[in-house]
Design a protein around this motif. Sequence first.
Motif, mmCIF file in Angstrom:
data_model
loop_
_atom_site.group_PDB
_atom_site.id
_atom_site.type_symbol
_atom_site.label_atom_id
_atom_site.label_comp_id
_atom_site.label_asym_id
_atom_site.label_seq_id
_atom_site.Cartn_x
_atom_site.Cartn_y
_atom_site.Cartn_z
ATOM 1 N N GLU A 682 0.819 -1.208 0.000
ATOM 2 C CA GLU A 682 0.000 0.000 0.000
ATOM 3 C C GLU A 682 0.856 1.263 0.000
ATOM 4 O OE1 GLU A 682 -3.538 -0.143 2.718
ATOM 5 O OE2 GLU A 682 -2.450 -1.883 3.499
ATOM 6 N N VAL A 919 -7.637 -3.324 -0.614
ATOM 7 C CA VAL A 919 -7.642 -3.297 0.843
ATOM 8 C C VAL A 919 -8.811 -2.451 1.350
ATOM 9 C CG1 VAL A 919 -6.376 -2.526 2.888
ATOM 10 C CG2 VAL A 919 -5.154 -3.695 1.046
ATOM 11 N N ALA A 925 -6.297 -10.534 1.507
ATOM 12 C CA ALA A 925 -4.959 -10.396 0.923
ATOM 13 C C ALA A 925 -4.680 -11.480 -0.103
ATOM 14 C CB ALA A 925 -3.901 -10.422 2.023
#
Length: 979
Positions: A682, A919, A925
């Motif tokens: 991220e 996310v 994930a």
Amino acid sequence: MISAFQRQLTPRFSRAVVFALGISAAGGLVSTQALLASTEDAFAPCEEQVEARSDEYESYLCFYRSALQTGRFEAAAGRLQAHRAALEARGENRGGRYAWPALVTGFLVQGGASERALELYEEAAVGFREADLGRGEVLARANSRHLLVRLGRLDEATVQVDLAVEASARSDDEEAIVRAAILEARHLVELGRELGRAERALKRASLRLFPNGSASLRRSALFTQGQLDSTLGRHEDSARAYERYLEVLSETGDSFNVANVRFNIGHERLLQARQQPRRAQLDQIVDTISVALEEATTQGAVDAEVRALGLLGELLRFRDPERARELVVRCSERARSLRRPDLVVACSWAEAQLLAIGQIDQAIAASDRAIATAIDSGKDPWLARSRMVRMRLDWQHLPAREAARRSLESLAAIEALRSAQLDPMARAFWFTNWAHDYRWLVGKILDQEAPDVAVAFEVGERLRARVLLDQVARAQTSRTTSNGTDPGASQGLDTRHLEIAEAIAESQRRLLDPRLEDADRAESMKRLVELELEEAEQRWKSEERVDGPATLESRIAALEQVQEALEPEEAMLLYHLGPWEDIHGKFGGGSWLTVVTRSSADVVRLPDSEALESSIPVFEGLFGRRDGLEPQVGAELFRGLLAPALDLLPESVDRLVVVPDGVIERLPLDALAGEGDHRIGESHRLAVAPSASLWLRWRQSTPNEAEEVLAESASRRALVIADPDFELVDDRKREARTRNLVLAEGMTLGRLPFARREGRAIARRLGRRSTTVLVGGEASEDRFKRLVSEDGLDDFELLHFAAHAVSDQEHPHRSAIVLASEGGAEDGLLQPREIARLRLSGQLVVLSACRTADGAMLRGEGPMSLARVFLEAGASAVIGTRWPLQDDEGEWLFGRLYSSLADGMDVATALREVKREAVAVGMPAAGWAGLVLIGDGAKTLRLEESASGWQKPRLLIGAGTVLALLTVAVLWANRRRVG
């Protein structure tokens, strides 16, 4: 005349000769003993056999077996010569009658009269040729080759192998064909040359031999297979081949060559332990080699006895120096008395390593003897091993910089051997044998008070993805002479090669049918293997030799070059994984992370490779459960593998180029989380590069600003292939959840509706004028090849495949992207040999299918994946998947990826945005962390048509985007999970 020395040596030496021929001696010896007990004349039974069957090999071999028991070699030779003279006088050579006595006489005199033995073997070979008896000629030439190798006359030995192969080609004798193939394979393995050709020869022999061939030939094939697997670094497979050899012995109640085989099994276990050392393994290996030594001494197996003495001395040098010294002295004395250069070299290695403990000058002298003997012998593998022993000695008595310089010179012996391998896959497998030497050297250089990071960087680059680097360089060179692809001539395929390709397609179509009966499936698989061998042979004939050291130097990137190419916000993380201790508890090289930016190069110590090899698979396994329990293991991995690097980097660095090693190849680094539970994917833009040298090659081919302006007039299109139909599917209403393929018992497929929607959505995002979309029946292998042949791949900036795929770890060449099949010459499987012939020129390739970035792992090379093959063909960036991809998740992820790419983002930035959004909406994930970008993350798309009008900058959407994401998040949390 037979010398006294020969009489003393023959009983032991001839056993090696018999084994080289694949003759089952033990049974013959037992029967001969029984015969001797019943008659005063030891050769009387043999005379009776010749009288009854004068054209059979076994009749004359009886004299040799009797001589082994009685020591009456001169008498046996005299009897054979008399039979030969009588047959020649009568002009009788039907069935090679007078050639057989000449051949067996050669066995008798070989130990003490080498030149006479060679004359006899040649006379026998000529006689067999005149009698049109291929089996006999192959046997004669095999014995000539064996003796010539012992004498160090390797070029002459190679001529004998070639003549044996020619003799088998003229013959329709199954045994002659099999024997010649095994002989060819063994010769190439012993010389360390053209191992791909050796493997093909051995596979051809095995197809004819197993499971019902003669026991002696199956033993010979299995022994050679063990040698080949060992040379190619497949030590577990090698040990298994030797164990199968022992199983064949148990079938016949034979004990032939047991000592050699047991020693080889122990040696393979040692080679495995050097790659992944555990102290407890040493005791087991010592026990195995000790048993082999006892058996070798009892059975008179000279090779196994001497090698076991040397290896035991090496293994015991730290724990029992006195016992080790005794063993090594015996080893050296026996090797010198036998005048065997191969054994002299092996004993010198053991002596050098023993003397290195306190007597370094004498150790150097022993090392020099090994190197000199290896050079004189012409055996390159011996020289390479000798140089590696010397490399470790240099670090014991020289300053670090001088030791490093000499170590690079030592690596030249390995590079020379590597260059002798024409077949790329053989080159890749062969190189794995030396990976631990390179890693040890990297660790030794870095484990200094003032480490020379630049030299360690060079050594690491000499190890990483070397075969892929060769192939990429060739692909870029070929771009100057060829554009696009052509199913025929422009790919360099002759008529026969095209015929083979069509036959392979036909065989695979047959195998993909789930209705095929087991017997038909076995026969079709055998036919496919035969065709694959012939196709590989055709490729081998056109394969260029690997370039020499000068070209190697130009391909390997220097640390300074990489630093100059990195952007200010960019860093490269290079991992080296190894054990901190070897099986003796000494320095093993260790695990390291080199962190490189434009202005710095720092080194970080990492956990032992064994610890990572146990924790990373656990972390990966937790993803499959999709229950959110992976962060705890991930946090430990983050602290060990990423946190030290991030602490060294300026805050402005947010783009990471990861050069992985070993088990890290399979680790989704972007799913690891640091403080605040923010995953690295991220916060940072990640791209994976197989090596810094490859990354630099891709980065330097990226257009600069001036080139971009010129490129606007030559912008390219996107080619999207989605949800291909396949003709063998029984129920077309069935829908698949994952983009996967099962080949074990025929094709099992279902439609991929989300993949079809994905393809059409990409066209909307990139612009319909600039995107060609093939779906369903149009998404065929034949259509794809015709399209890129007619328009040329230079017309396409992007290739996107949303389809089923298979990653075959046991047979990487059978991995495939599954397209539709229209029959004819294509089977719908786009496989590595076909992908590699695509003339790509820096395109982005997206593989929206299962496990396209996964494959069989090779030390140094990485995974043998479909993504790798597209890079080999000339792509500069590939997005693939590490594990199965859900159909609906694939559509969601790639839809957002192309929205970002259409906005002008580079690939790495676009992929980070996708993962951030995943996310945000609560996607597990496991859904997004499997996506991996391999290559140059700075690549952007240059398409003919700009993005569609509705694709405005995201800031203008504002609150609407936030609301949409929240809505999707709620829906995602409540959706029915699949897979």
